[in-house]
Structures are given as C-alpha cells and as structure tokens.
Design a protein around this motif. Sequence first.
Motif, PDB file in Angstrom:
ATOM      1  N   HIS A  33      67.572  25.923 -70.475  1.00  0.00           N
ATOM      2  CA  HIS A  33      67.533  24.465 -70.433  1.00  0.00           C
ATOM      3  C   HIS A  33      68.107  23.848 -69.159  1.00  0.00           C
ATOM      4  CE1 HIS A  33      66.373  23.942 -74.693  1.00  0.00           C
ATOM      5  NE2 HIS A  33      67.135  25.007 -74.921  1.00  0.00           N
ATOM      6  N   PHE A  34      69.127  24.460 -68.567  1.00  0.00           N
ATOM      7  CA  PHE A  34      69.936  23.737 -67.585  1.00  0.00           C
ATOM      8  C   PHE A  34      69.144  23.255 -66.369  1.00  0.00           C
ATOM      9  CE2 PHE A  34      70.468  28.174 -66.142  1.00  0.00           C
ATOM     10  CZ  PHE A  34      70.267  28.067 -64.775  1.00  0.00           C
ATOM     11  N   ALA A  35      68.104  23.974 -65.967  1.00  0.00           N
ATOM     12  CA  ALA A  35      67.361  23.578 -64.768  1.00  0.00           C
ATOM     13  C   ALA A  35      66.543  22.306 -64.980  1.00  0.00           C
ATOM     14  CB  ALA A  35      66.445  24.707 -64.299  1.00  0.00           C
ATOM     15  N   HIS A  36      66.359  21.908 -66.231  1.00  0.00           N
ATOM     16  CA  HIS A  36      65.634  20.667 -66.503  1.00  0.00           C
ATOM     17  C   HIS A  36      66.513  19.434 -66.289  1.00  0.00           C
ATOM     18  CE1 HIS A  36      62.008  22.578 -67.858  1.00  0.00           C
ATOM     19  NE2 HIS A  36      62.599  23.184 -68.884  1.00  0.00           N
ATOM     20  N   ALA A  37      67.820  19.631 -66.218  1.00  0.00           N
ATOM     21  CA  ALA A  37      68.741  18.497 -66.037  1.00  0.00           C
ATOM     22  C   ALA A  37      68.897  18.213 -64.548  1.00  0.00           C
ATOM     23  CB  ALA A  37      70.096  18.820 -66.656  1.00  0.00           C
ATOM     24  N   PRO A  38      68.482  17.038 -64.077  1.00  0.00           N
ATOM     25  CA  PRO A  38      68.632  16.733 -62.652  1.00  0.00           C
ATOM     26  C   PRO A  38      70.071  16.868 -62.172  1.00  0.00           C
ATOM     27  CG  PRO A  38      67.215  15.107 -63.719  1.00  0.00           C
ATOM     28  CD  PRO A  38      67.805  15.954 -64.814  1.00  0.00           C
ATOM     29  N   GLU A  39      71.027  16.586 -63.058  1.00  0.00           N
ATOM     30  CA  GLU A  39      72.438  16.653 -62.669  1.00  0.00           C
ATOM     31  C   GLU A  39      72.894  18.080 -62.373  1.00  0.00           C
ATOM     32  OE1 GLU A  39      71.673  13.406 -65.709  1.00  0.00           O
ATOM     33  OE2 GLU A  39      71.267  15.564 -65.513  1.00  0.00           O
ATOM     34  N   ALA A  40      72.152  19.074 -62.891  1.00  0.00           N
ATOM     35  CA  ALA A  40      72.539  20.470 -62.663  1.00  0.00           C
ATOM     36  C   ALA A  40      72.110  20.969 -61.290  1.00  0.00           C
ATOM     37  CB  ALA A  40      71.927  21.365 -63.743  1.00  0.00           C
ATOM     38  N   HIS A  41      71.173  20.261 -60.673  1.00  0.00           N
ATOM     39  CA  HIS A  41      70.677  20.663 -59.351  1.00  0.00           C
ATOM     40  C   HIS A  41      71.565  20.019 -58.285  1.00  0.00           C
ATOM     41  CE1 HIS A  41      67.361  20.433 -56.084  1.00  0.00           C
ATOM     42  NE2 HIS A  41      68.017  21.586 -55.994  1.00  0.00           N
ATOM     43  N   LEU A  42      72.668  20.683 -58.006  1.00  0.00           N
ATOM     44  CA  LEU A  42      73.638  20.149 -57.056  1.00  0.00           C
ATOM     45  C   LEU A  42      73.258  20.536 -55.634  1.00  0.00           C
ATOM     46  CD1 LEU A  42      76.937  20.937 -59.001  1.00  0.00           C
ATOM     47  CD2 LEU A  42      75.785  18.730 -58.785  1.00  0.00           C
ATOM     48  N   THR A  43      73.432  19.587 -54.712  1.00  0.00           N
ATOM     49  CA  THR A  43      73.111  19.819 -53.311  1.00  0.00           C
ATOM     50  C   THR A  43      74.264  19.328 -52.442  1.00  0.00           C
ATOM     51  OG1 THR A  43      72.082  17.663 -52.867  1.00  0.00           O
ATOM     52  CG2 THR A  43      70.680  19.364 -53.877  1.00  0.00           C
ATOM     53  N   GLU A  44      74.035  19.369 -51.134  1.00  0.00           N
ATOM     54  CA  GLU A  44      75.056  18.911 -50.192  1.00  0.00           C
ATOM     55  C   GLU A  44      75.338  17.414 -50.307  1.00  0.00           C
ATOM     56  OE1 GLU A  44      71.044  18.594 -48.530  1.00  0.00           O
ATOM     57  OE2 GLU A  44      72.162  20.322 -49.282  1.00  0.00           O
ATOM     58  N   SER A  45      74.461  16.667 -50.966  1.00  0.00           N
ATOM     59  CA  SER A  45      74.681  15.228 -51.124  1.00  0.00           C
ATOM     60  C   SER A  45      75.550  14.881 -52.326  1.00  0.00           C
ATOM     61  CB  SER A  45      73.330  14.497 -51.253  1.00  0.00           C
ATOM     62  OG  SER A  45      72.656  14.911 -52.432  1.00  0.00           O
ATOM     63  N   SER A  46      75.952  15.878 -53.107  1.00  0.00           N
ATOM     64  CA  SER A  46      76.788  15.616 -54.281  1.00  0.00           C
ATOM     65  C   SER A  46      78.148  15.061 -53.861  1.00  0.00           C
ATOM     66  CB  SER A  46      76.991  16.900 -55.082  1.00  0.00           C
ATOM     67  OG  SER A  46      77.990  16.726 -56.070  1.00  0.00           O
ATOM     68  N   PRO A  47      78.658  14.049 -54.574  1.00  0.00           N
ATOM     69  CA  PRO A  47      80.007  13.559 -54.282  1.00  0.00           C
ATOM     70  C   PRO A  47      81.093  14.585 -54.563  1.00  0.00           C
ATOM     71  CG  PRO A  47      79.152  12.553 -56.292  1.00  0.00           C
ATOM     72  CD  PRO A  47      78.013  13.288 -55.656  1.00  0.00           C
ATOM     73  N   LEU A  48      80.727  15.678 -55.225  1.00  0.00           N
ATOM     74  CA  LEU A  48      81.698  16.742 -55.492  1.00  0.00           C
ATOM     75  C   LEU A  48      81.985  17.596 -54.264  1.00  0.00           C
ATOM     76  CD1 LEU A  48      80.432  17.978 -58.984  1.00  0.00           C
ATOM     77  CD2 LEU A  48      82.330  16.426 -58.512  1.00  0.00           C
ATOM     78  N   VAL A  49      81.184  17.434 -53.219  1.00  0.00           N
ATOM     79  CA  VAL A  49      81.390  18.224 -51.993  1.00  0.00           C
ATOM     80  C   VAL A  49      82.519  17.593 -51.183  1.00  0.00           C
ATOM     81  CG1 VAL A  49      80.371  19.089 -49.858  1.00  0.00           C
ATOM     82  CG2 VAL A  49      78.988  18.971 -51.946  1.00  0.00           C
ATOM     83  N   THR A  50      83.731  18.071 -51.438  1.00  0.00           N
ATOM     84  CA  THR A  50      84.908  17.610 -50.707  1.00  0.00           C
ATOM     85  C   THR A  50      85.805  18.807 -50.400  1.00  0.00           C
ATOM     86  OG1 THR A  50      86.300  17.257 -52.664  1.00  0.00           O
ATOM     87  CG2 THR A  50      84.868  15.420 -51.999  1.00  0.00           C
ATOM     88  N   PRO A  51      86.597  18.738 -49.358  1.00  0.00           N
ATOM     89  CA  PRO A  51      87.533  19.834 -49.069  1.00  0.00           C
ATOM     90  C   PRO A  51      88.488  20.112 -50.221  1.00  0.00           C
ATOM     91  CG  PRO A  51      87.318  18.400 -47.162  1.00  0.00           C
ATOM     92  CD  PRO A  51      86.607  17.713 -48.296  1.00  0.00           C
ATOM     93  N   ASP A  52      88.914  19.051 -50.900  1.00  0.00           N
ATOM     94  CA  ASP A  52      89.837  19.251 -52.026  1.00  0.00           C
ATOM     95  C   ASP A  52      89.176  20.035 -53.147  1.00  0.00           C
ATOM     96  OD1 ASP A  52      92.351  18.638 -53.538  1.00  0.00           O
ATOM     97  OD2 ASP A  52      90.929  17.572 -54.830  1.00  0.00           O
ATOM     98  N   ASN A  53      87.923  19.700 -53.472  1.00  0.00           N
ATOM     99  CA  ASN A  53      87.224  20.424 -54.527  1.00  0.00           C
ATOM    100  C   ASN A  53      86.952  21.870 -54.127  1.00  0.00           C
ATOM    101  OD1 ASN A  53      87.151  18.441 -56.468  1.00  0.00           O
ATOM    102  ND2 ASN A  53      85.176  17.620 -55.815  1.00  0.00           N
ATOM    103  N   ALA A  54      86.626  22.103 -52.863  1.00  0.00           N
ATOM    104  CA  ALA A  54      86.425  23.478 -52.396  1.00  0.00           C
ATOM    105  C   ALA A  54      87.694  24.292 -52.618  1.00  0.00           C
ATOM    106  CB  ALA A  54      86.036  23.481 -50.922  1.00  0.00           C
TER     107      ALA A  54
END
Length: 278
Positions: A62-83
Amino acid sequence: MIEGERLVFIGGLHRSGTTPLADALAQHPDISGLSGTGAPHDEGQHLQPVYPRAKVYAGSGHFAHAPEAHLTESSPLVTPDNAARILAAWEPYWDLHRRLLVEKSPPNLIMGRFLQALYPGSALVMVVRHPVVVALCNKKWRRLVSRNIRRYSTLDGLVAHWVQAHRLLLEDTPHLQRLHLVRYEDLVERPEEELARIQAHLGLSTPFPTGTIRPSHSERYEQQWDAMRTGLTPGAFQRRLITRRHAADIAAFGYDVDDLGVRGDWPQTPASSPAVGS
C-alpha cells in the motif's frame, strides 16, 4: 557526524530480497549492517524518529500509493538536525569501525532522493523482483502476520502497488547518484557475478565472501500461477484481472505476465545515472 559516502541504503518492496542482500553485504569485512535492533528485520525505518514508517500508510502492498510516502529533496524534513537525529538512532547498532554502514528498509525504494539529500554521497542499492512473484509472496506472508483489514489487498492490488512503486523509482532515477539496481532473480542465479557488480559500485577492494547468497527459486510460485490459468476460482479471476490490467506495464519493466522466468531489459530513463546496473 558520519560522512554520507559511508552510507549504503538498500530498498525494494517487501519479499523482493532486500533482507538476504543486506545480510550478504554485512558479511563483508568493510561493511556493517544494523544488527540487534529488536526491530522487524533490523530495518532502520523502525528505529528513527523523523519520517513515517511504511505501516503509517498501511504497510506492504500500500505505501507507494500514498503521495506523502514519496519523499524527495523538497521535503521539509530535509534538515541537518533531522539527518543527525536519524543517524543517532542507528549508530548504536552499527560497528562504526567498518568503512561502510548499511541501512535496509523497503520504503527506501521511493525515498532515494530524500536520503541522498540528507546524506550527500551516499549509495543506493535497489532490489527488484517479478511483480507476480512479489504479489504471491506477499499474499502468503500477510495471511501469516496480519489480520488488519486495513492492510488487506488482492493479488491485483499488490501488482498495482508494485507497478506504482517502480514507476516512482523510474521517475526518481534521473535525480539519483550512486544508484545500482539488482534483480533478485539474477542475484540468486549468479550471486558471485551480481555481488561483484555491487563490490565495484561501492568501491570495495576485496570481494564478498562466497556462499553469502543462498540459491533460491520461484518454482512453487510459478506452479501456483500456472494453476490459476483457468477455472472459476477467485485465483483464476485474479490472474485474468492482472493480465488485462497490468500485462503491458509488467512487460515495460522487462517481465512477462505469463512466464515468470522471463526477464528482459530494465527500462532506462533519458537521463538515467550511468551507475545503474541491470
């Protein structure tokens, strides 16, 4: 902080062979895989606190059908702190004295751009297996591990999910660096050859130990699929539905809906990375 060049991310749909590949890579003296985590199959997705696990999107199939699961470089989660937070969750389960550190999770298949944005220079190894075999494996596996109706899927639905996930991988390919693709069928038929390709991809000077990949065949699934060719059973209906809806898509990925042993060329995108294997 660990340099991105030390990180190797393995991805591939559930039951595609990511676990045996990750186990094989971890046998190399220069590689450490996550171990002793207590998480299912030692998958890093279950340990980190930053991005949602596949189960948030109903899990395998199922997970690939959720647009939110397709994370890219534009995700707001891409931060040095999260890394740093993700690595802090994984570090206790790696041997940090090893040169390369492997993390394996099925959703990595559609998260390569995100992972490489977090960790520039990291390597990706994606495992692909025949969609019908993956669907049959998942159908059997789900009956054993889950009674959650939200995670229920027909064989047709599982094949549709396979197609969607690998379409996303193809869309992502031009944006990925250090990407290597391995077919599960080739890996189990010619393990030394395929592991040598991965060795070259990762820049390792010594080969993987022999015998790290056990021979495995899909004859029982081929027999099951053949038995579904005719009749009025639910399985026969599903086979006809898959053939009508997905035969062309399956062929476009180099597989055959009728002969599960056939595999042709993996489709190439116009700007595919030259590092992609096939």
